[in-house]
Design a protein around this motif. Structure first.
Motif, short mmCIF file in Angstrom:
data_model
loop_
_atom_site.label_atom_id
_atom_site.label_comp_id
_atom_site.label_asym_id
_atom_site.label_seq_id
_atom_site.Cartn_x
_atom_site.Cartn_y
_atom_site.Cartn_z
N GLU A 83 0.85 -1.10 -0.15
CA GLU A 83 0.04 0.04 -0.05
C GLU A 83 0.88 1.22 0.14
OE1 GLU A 83 -3.34 2.36 2.71
OE2 GLU A 83 -2.94 -0.06 3.15
N VAL A 84 1.79 1.40 0.90
CA VAL A 84 2.73 2.37 0.73
C VAL A 84 3.46 2.69 -0.63
CG1 VAL A 84 4.95 3.33 1.64
CG2 VAL A 84 3.63 2.13 3.18
N GLU A 138 1.92 1.70 -3.42
CA GLU A 138 1.02 2.32 -4.26
C GLU A 138 0.69 3.78 -4.14
OE1 GLU A 138 -2.37 0.06 -3.03
OE2 GLU A 138 -1.63 -1.83 -4.43
N GLN A 139 0.85 4.13 -2.85
CA GLN A 139 0.86 5.72 -2.47
C GLN A 139 2.01 6.42 -3.14
OE1 GLN A 139 0.78 5.83 1.68
NE2 GLN A 139 -1.30 5.09 2.02
N SER A 195 1.16 6.77 -6.90
CA SER A 195 0.45 7.87 -7.13
C SER A 195 0.82 9.16 -7.02
CB SER A 195 -0.75 7.47 -5.95
OG SER A 195 -1.78 8.94 -5.87
N GLY A 196 2.10 9.32 -5.99
CA GLY A 196 2.61 10.72 -5.70
C GLY A 196 3.67 11.02 -7.07
N ARG A 237 3.20 16.00 -3.13
CA ARG A 237 2.70 14.80 -2.39
C ARG A 237 3.83 13.51 -2.21
NH1 ARG A 237 -0.34 11.93 1.09
NH2 ARG A 237 -1.16 9.87 0.27
N LEU A 264 5.32 11.86 1.28
CA LEU A 264 5.35 10.72 1.54
C LEU A 264 6.67 10.08 2.00
CD1 LEU A 264 3.06 9.21 -1.34
CD2 LEU A 264 2.48 9.03 1.23
N ARG A 319 7.90 10.76 5.51
CA ARG A 319 7.18 10.48 6.58
C ARG A 319 7.99 9.56 7.57
NH1 ARG A 319 1.27 7.98 4.46
NH2 ARG A 319 0.41 10.45 4.18
#
Length: 265
Positions: free
Chosen positions: A137-138, A140-141, A144-145, A156, A160, A163
């Protein structure tokens, strides 16, 4: 060719895939260093510091000054083939791999258990199963970024990447550099989380060499359980865990000390 001496800082070579390598220092032993996906050039050199002899630092395609690869390059088998070719060309007796680099070395160790005298596998991401759902999932984020960067200027993606890292000028620079690198690695971010270096980890039980496995308990991209399982599978595996989201940045001195103690033995 083993223990090549007299290697200069200017000794830069390139494979057809775009993988580059540069040698630092001279003499024996020769230690190959393979970085992780999205590593900055400075980050890629961290494991080589303090190691005696010749250190050969790879730059994989899509990183630093290396050319971007074909989109179908991003598979552990392809990366392992490049790492092994460089290791054979320079006569590397030892090797250090971080994340993707650790996966490539794990693949080589399974296929050629006696190839290296010593191995250090930092932040292994997977062994014989793809990364877990939370880690995927990370990724995938991050993907997306990358896709959103043309619209938001990479804001974005930077958020990420940053973080879990402490605030500070040094970390801010790292976030900028790593984000810039990830913008070139969209296909890798989409492909690698769904793949694993091996089909069956039992092949690693034939590795006779000492192997240092380093994990991190708070890294969102590298589950520490993978490091624990990998170290337990290797007959001469030794585990070091850091309580950090990014030990190569937050525990750099301790990590270098552990690596130099292990590789200089």
């Amino acid at each position: 060719m083993r223990g090549r001496s007299g290697t200069s800082e200017e000794d830069l070579r390139v494979l057809p895939s775009g993988t580059r390598w540069r040698a630092h220092g001279s003499g024996s032993p020769v230690t190959l260093v393979a970085h992780g996906l999205g590593a900055t050039e400075g980050e890629a050199r961290i494991p080589a510091s303090g190691v005696r002899g010749t250190r050969v630092v790879l730059t994989l395609p899509g990183h630093g000054a290396a050319a971007d690869p074909d989109e179908d390059y991003w598979d552990y088998g392809n990366v392992a083939a490049d790492v092994l070719e460089v290791a054979d060309r320079v006569g590397a007796e030892r090797a250090v791999g971080v994340s993707l680099g650790a996966g490539a070395l794990t693949r080589i160790a399974a296929e050629q258990p006696r190839r290296f005298e010593r191995l250090a596998l930092l932040l292994p991401a997977a062994v014989d199963r793809p990364r877990g759902g939370a880690v995927t999932e990370v990724f995938e984020q991050l993907s997306s970024g990358v896709r959103a960067a043309s619209a938001d200027g990479g804001a974005r993606l930077r958020e990420l990447v940053g973080r879990g890292l402490p605030e500070g000028a040094g970390f801010d620079e790292h976030v900028e550099q790593r984000s810039s690198t990830l913008l070139r690695l969209g296909p890798a971010l989409e492909t690698l989380p769904h793949r694993a270096p091996l089909a069956d980890r039992s092949a690693l039980t034939a590795v006779p060499s000492p192997v240092l496995v380093v994990g991190a308990t708070a890294d969102p991209l590298h589950d520490s359980e993978v490091a624990e399982q990998l170290a337990a599978t290797l007959p001469e595996g030794r585990l070091e865990l850091f309580d950090s989201a990014a030990p190569m940045l937050t525990h750099r001195a301790e990590l270098r000390g552990a690596l130099s103690d292990f590789l200089n033995s």
